[in-house]
Design an enzyme around this catalytic site. Structure first.
Site, PDB file in Angstrom:
ATOM      1  N   LYS A  13     -25.384  85.248 -21.628  1.00  0.00           N
ATOM      2  CA  LYS A  13     -24.299  85.199 -20.638  1.00  0.00           C
ATOM      3  C   LYS A  13     -23.547  83.869 -20.727  1.00  0.00           C
ATOM      4  O   LYS A  13     -22.330  83.826 -20.810  1.00  0.00           O
ATOM      5  CB  LYS A  13     -24.839  85.375 -19.208  1.00  0.00           C
ATOM      6  CG  LYS A  13     -25.619  86.657 -18.983  1.00  0.00           C
ATOM      7  CD  LYS A  13     -26.117  86.789 -17.536  1.00  0.00           C
ATOM      8  CE  LYS A  13     -27.151  85.764 -17.114  1.00  0.00           C
ATOM      9  NZ  LYS A  13     -28.438  85.871 -17.821  1.00  0.00           N
ATOM     10  N   ARG A  88     -26.250  88.985  -8.000  1.00  0.00           N
ATOM     11  CA  ARG A  88     -27.560  89.553  -8.345  1.00  0.00           C
ATOM     12  C   ARG A  88     -28.123  90.438  -7.250  1.00  0.00           C
ATOM     13  O   ARG A  88     -29.231  90.961  -7.392  1.00  0.00           O
ATOM     14  CB  ARG A  88     -28.567  88.438  -8.614  1.00  0.00           C
ATOM     15  CG  ARG A  88     -28.205  87.598  -9.812  1.00  0.00           C
ATOM     16  CD  ARG A  88     -29.327  86.690 -10.234  1.00  0.00           C
ATOM     17  NE  ARG A  88     -28.767  85.629 -11.024  1.00  0.00           N
ATOM     18  CZ  ARG A  88     -29.388  85.019 -12.029  1.00  0.00           C
ATOM     19  NH1 ARG A  88     -30.614  85.330 -12.335  1.00  0.00           N
ATOM     20  NH2 ARG A  88     -28.784  84.074 -12.701  1.00  0.00           N
ATOM     21  N   ARG A 127     -34.199  77.461 -26.524  1.00  0.00           N
ATOM     22  CA  ARG A 127     -33.396  76.704 -25.568  1.00  0.00           C
ATOM     23  C   ARG A 127     -34.238  75.669 -24.822  1.00  0.00           C
ATOM     24  O   ARG A 127     -33.733  74.607 -24.449  1.00  0.00           O
ATOM     25  CB  ARG A 127     -32.699  77.645 -24.584  1.00  0.00           C
ATOM     26  CG  ARG A 127     -31.553  76.944 -23.845  1.00  0.00           C
ATOM     27  CD  ARG A 127     -30.887  77.816 -22.851  1.00  0.00           C
ATOM     28  NE  ARG A 127     -31.857  78.364 -21.930  1.00  0.00           N
ATOM     29  CZ  ARG A 127     -31.612  79.383 -21.129  1.00  0.00           C
ATOM     30  NH1 ARG A 127     -30.438  79.960 -21.132  1.00  0.00           N
ATOM     31  NH2 ARG A 127     -32.547  79.823 -20.309  1.00  0.00           N
ATOM     32  N   ARG A 133     -34.797  72.992 -19.737  1.00  0.00           N
ATOM     33  CA  ARG A 133     -34.737  73.569 -18.382  1.00  0.00           C
ATOM     34  C   ARG A 133     -36.133  73.786 -17.836  1.00  0.00           C
ATOM     35  O   ARG A 133     -36.991  74.304 -18.535  1.00  0.00           O
ATOM     36  CB  ARG A 133     -33.997  74.914 -18.454  1.00  0.00           C
ATOM     37  CG  ARG A 133     -32.577  74.837 -17.989  1.00  0.00           C
ATOM     38  CD  ARG A 133     -31.848  76.118 -18.265  1.00  0.00           C
ATOM     39  NE  ARG A 133     -32.321  77.246 -17.459  1.00  0.00           N
ATOM     40  CZ  ARG A 133     -31.669  78.405 -17.370  1.00  0.00           C
ATOM     41  NH1 ARG A 133     -30.546  78.583 -18.033  1.00  0.00           N
ATOM     42  NH2 ARG A 133     -32.157  79.373 -16.628  1.00  0.00           N
ATOM     43  N   ARG A 144     -39.006  85.744 -14.247  1.00  0.00           N
ATOM     44  CA  ARG A 144     -37.548  85.958 -14.200  1.00  0.00           C
ATOM     45  C   ARG A 144     -37.202  87.354 -14.700  1.00  0.00           C
ATOM     46  O   ARG A 144     -36.297  88.006 -14.182  1.00  0.00           O
ATOM     47  CB  ARG A 144     -36.821  84.880 -15.016  1.00  0.00           C
ATOM     48  CG  ARG A 144     -36.801  83.528 -14.309  1.00  0.00           C
ATOM     49  CD  ARG A 144     -36.601  82.369 -15.271  1.00  0.00           C
ATOM     50  NE  ARG A 144     -35.327  82.379 -15.941  1.00  0.00           N
ATOM     51  CZ  ARG A 144     -35.070  81.689 -17.064  1.00  0.00           C
ATOM     52  NH1 ARG A 144     -36.031  80.944 -17.621  1.00  0.00           N
ATOM     53  NH2 ARG A 144     -33.883  81.733 -17.619  1.00  0.00           N
TER      54      ARG A 144
HETATM   55  P1  AP5 Z   1     -27.809  81.799 -22.958  1.00  0.00           P
HETATM   56  O1  AP5 Z   1     -26.386  82.111 -23.271  1.00  0.00           O
HETATM   57  O2  AP5 Z   1     -28.123  80.469 -22.423  1.00  0.00           O
HETATM   58  O3  AP5 Z   1     -28.434  82.955 -22.047  1.00  0.00           O
HETATM   59  P2  AP5 Z   1     -28.151  83.335 -20.527  1.00  0.00           P
HETATM   60  O4  AP5 Z   1     -27.931  84.806 -20.468  1.00  0.00           O
HETATM   61  O5  AP5 Z   1     -27.119  82.458 -19.945  1.00  0.00           O
HETATM   62  O6  AP5 Z   1     -29.612  83.067 -19.936  1.00  0.00           O
HETATM   63  P3  AP5 Z   1     -30.108  82.225 -18.671  1.00  0.00           P
HETATM   64  O7  AP5 Z   1     -31.522  81.902 -18.926  1.00  0.00           O
HETATM   65  O8  AP5 Z   1     -29.167  81.138 -18.333  1.00  0.00           O
HETATM   66  O9  AP5 Z   1     -30.029  83.361 -17.573  1.00  0.00           O
HETATM   67  P4  AP5 Z   1     -30.724  83.407 -16.202  1.00  0.00           P
HETATM   68  O10 AP5 Z   1     -30.016  84.542 -15.567  1.00  0.00           O
HETATM   69  O11 AP5 Z   1     -32.205  83.532 -16.269  1.00  0.00           O
HETATM   70  O12 AP5 Z   1     -30.487  81.962 -15.598  1.00  0.00           O
HETATM   71  P5  AP5 Z   1     -29.443  81.381 -14.549  1.00  0.00           P
HETATM   72  O13 AP5 Z   1     -29.126  80.023 -14.936  1.00  0.00           O
HETATM   73  O14 AP5 Z   1     -28.344  82.334 -14.304  1.00  0.00           O
HETATM   74  O15 AP5 Z   1     -28.655  82.045 -24.307  1.00  0.00           O
HETATM   75  C1  AP5 Z   1     -30.034  81.723 -24.378  1.00  0.00           C
HETATM   76  C2  AP5 Z   1     -30.376  81.162 -25.756  1.00  0.00           C
HETATM   77  O16 AP5 Z   1     -30.164  82.170 -26.742  1.00  0.00           O
HETATM   78  C3  AP5 Z   1     -29.500  79.970 -26.189  1.00  0.00           C
HETATM   79  O17 AP5 Z   1     -30.293  79.067 -26.903  1.00  0.00           O
HETATM   80  C4  AP5 Z   1     -28.430  80.611 -27.099  1.00  0.00           C
HETATM   81  O18 AP5 Z   1     -27.998  79.727 -28.083  1.00  0.00           O
HETATM   82  C5  AP5 Z   1     -29.199  81.776 -27.710  1.00  0.00           C
HETATM   83  N1  AP5 Z   1     -28.341  82.937 -27.967  1.00  0.00           N
HETATM   84  C6  AP5 Z   1     -27.367  83.438 -27.154  1.00  0.00           C
HETATM   85  N2  AP5 Z   1     -26.800  84.524 -27.705  1.00  0.00           N
HETATM   86  C7  AP5 Z   1     -27.431  84.727 -28.891  1.00  0.00           C
HETATM   87  C8  AP5 Z   1     -27.295  85.711 -29.939  1.00  0.00           C
HETATM   88  N3  AP5 Z   1     -26.382  86.705 -29.840  1.00  0.00           N
HETATM   89  N4  AP5 Z   1     -28.108  85.620 -30.996  1.00  0.00           N
HETATM   90  C9  AP5 Z   1     -29.043  84.625 -31.081  1.00  0.00           C
HETATM   91  N5  AP5 Z   1     -29.225  83.651 -30.141  1.00  0.00           N
HETATM   92  C10 AP5 Z   1     -28.422  83.709 -29.051  1.00  0.00           C
HETATM   93  O19 AP5 Z   1     -30.343  81.345 -13.216  1.00  0.00           O
HETATM   94  C11 AP5 Z   1     -31.440  80.471 -13.108  1.00  0.00           C
HETATM   95  C12 AP5 Z   1     -32.096  80.619 -11.739  1.00  0.00           C
HETATM   96  O20 AP5 Z   1     -31.189  80.230 -10.710  1.00  0.00           O
HETATM   97  C13 AP5 Z   1     -32.527  82.043 -11.350  1.00  0.00           C
HETATM   98  O21 AP5 Z   1     -33.806  82.379 -11.867  1.00  0.00           O
HETATM   99  C14 AP5 Z   1     -32.522  81.944  -9.827  1.00  0.00           C
HETATM  100  O22 AP5 Z   1     -33.661  81.261  -9.364  1.00  0.00           O
HETATM  101  C15 AP5 Z   1     -31.303  81.074  -9.567  1.00  0.00           C
HETATM  102  N6  AP5 Z   1     -30.064  81.836  -9.424  1.00  0.00           N
HETATM  103  C16 AP5 Z   1     -28.971  81.775 -10.236  1.00  0.00           C
HETATM  104  N7  AP5 Z   1     -28.015  82.616  -9.837  1.00  0.00           N
HETATM  105  C17 AP5 Z   1     -28.494  83.245  -8.723  1.00  0.00           C
HETATM  106  C18 AP5 Z   1     -27.969  84.260  -7.870  1.00  0.00           C
HETATM  107  N8  AP5 Z   1     -26.747  84.810  -8.073  1.00  0.00           N
HETATM  108  N9  AP5 Z   1     -28.748  84.664  -6.832  1.00  0.00           N
HETATM  109  C19 AP5 Z   1     -29.971  84.127  -6.598  1.00  0.00           C
HETATM  110  N10 AP5 Z   1     -30.541  83.184  -7.397  1.00  0.00           N
HETATM  111  C20 AP5 Z   1     -29.799  82.742  -8.449  1.00  0.00           C
HETATM  112 MG    MG Z   2     -27.162  80.960 -18.468  1.00  0.00          MG
END
Ligand code: AP5
Ligand code: MG
Length: 186
Positions: A13, A88, A127, A133, A144
């Site tokens: 994402k 979410r 990552r 992180r 997660r």
């Molecule tokens: P990356 O692009 O970083 O993946 P991502 O989908 O952004 O994954 P996240 O871990 O950030 O998602 P998340 O939903 O768990 O975390 P968030 O920060 O939103 O890619 C990952 C890796 O893969 C990178 O190294 C990249 O280079 C590689 N990659 C990408 N695409 C690739 C491809 N096609 N091929 C190969 N490699 C690839 O949330 C964190 C926490 O915050 C949650 O757990 C929760 O506690 C809280 N939170 C956030 N938003 C909310 C909400 N709306 N409501 C409640 N709690 C929330």
């Molecule tokens: Mg992310």
């Protein structure tokens, strides 16, 4: 144009949001990034939320809704927004719809990045080394993922019923995933 990127941890994402942000002049709003900034700055909110985030749990709706509301109608969002990791829950989805409607805006696309669980482990491990992180470890990733399964079962049907949802293959290369997204947007 306003887009939601929806997908499990490590789906890509954030990676795709940064590429699409640049290409279309949109603004990425990532609630995860905003929460990590609060934690890095050791604000009261950041310190309060850290234990939930490190446990892979969702933070309360009103906190993330307020974070999005503070940005969504700002000048930097005038060309549109890529919502990354928000909404979410149904309460978040409804709040988003309302704050956009108040300014005659709407969500144009909900793009779901589909990636098998076994690929996510490797991406998160990679990552973890790059970004350090605190929620990027195998134990928290499992939690997660369980959260994702639970909340996606609520939120995806909500958008499917509105005919706003498109699924793409997030297991392809980064460029190939971008190409699938562009096809939807153009
Ligand atoms: P990356 O692009 O970083 O993946 P991502 O989908 O952004 O994954 P996240 O871990 O950030 O998602 P998340 O939903 O768990 O975390 P968030 O920060 O939103 O890619 C990952 C890796 O893969 C990178 O190294 C990249 O280079 C590689 N990659 C990408 N695409 C690739 C491809 N096609 N091929 C190969 N490699 C690839 O949330 C964190 C926490 O915050 C949650 O757990 C929760 O506690 C809280 N939170 C956030 N938003 C909310 C909400 N709306 N409501 C409640 N709690 C929330
Ligand atoms: Mg992310």
């Amino acid at each position: 144009m306003n887009i939601i990127f929806f997908g499990p941890p490590g789906a890509g994402k954030g990676t795709q949001a940064k590429i699409i942000e640049e290409k279309y002049g949109l603004k990425q709003l990532s609630t995860g990034d905003m929460l990590r900034e609060e934690m890095a700055n050791k604000t009261e909110l950041g310190l309060k939320m850290k234990s939930l985030i490190d446990e892979g749990k969702l933070v309360p709706d009103e906190i993330v809704i307020e974070m999005i509301a503070a940005h969504v109608n700002s000048d930097e969002c005038s060309k549109g927004v890529i919502f990354d990791g928000f909404p979410r829950t149904i309460a978040q989805a409804e709040a988003l719809e309302k704050m956009l409607a108040d300014c005659n805006k709407k969500i144009d696309h909900v793009i779901e990045l589909k990636v098998d669980d076994n690929l996510l482990d490797a991406r998160i491990e990679k990552r973890a080394k790059e970004e350090g992180r605190s929620d990027d470890n195998i134990e928290t990733l499992k939690k997660r993922l369980a959260q994702y399964r639970s909340y996606s079962a609520d939120v995806l049907p909500y958008y499917k019923a509105k005919n706003m949802h498109t699924e793409i293959d997030g297991m392809k290369t980064i460029d190939e995933v971008t190409a699938q997204i562009i096809k939807i947007l153009e």
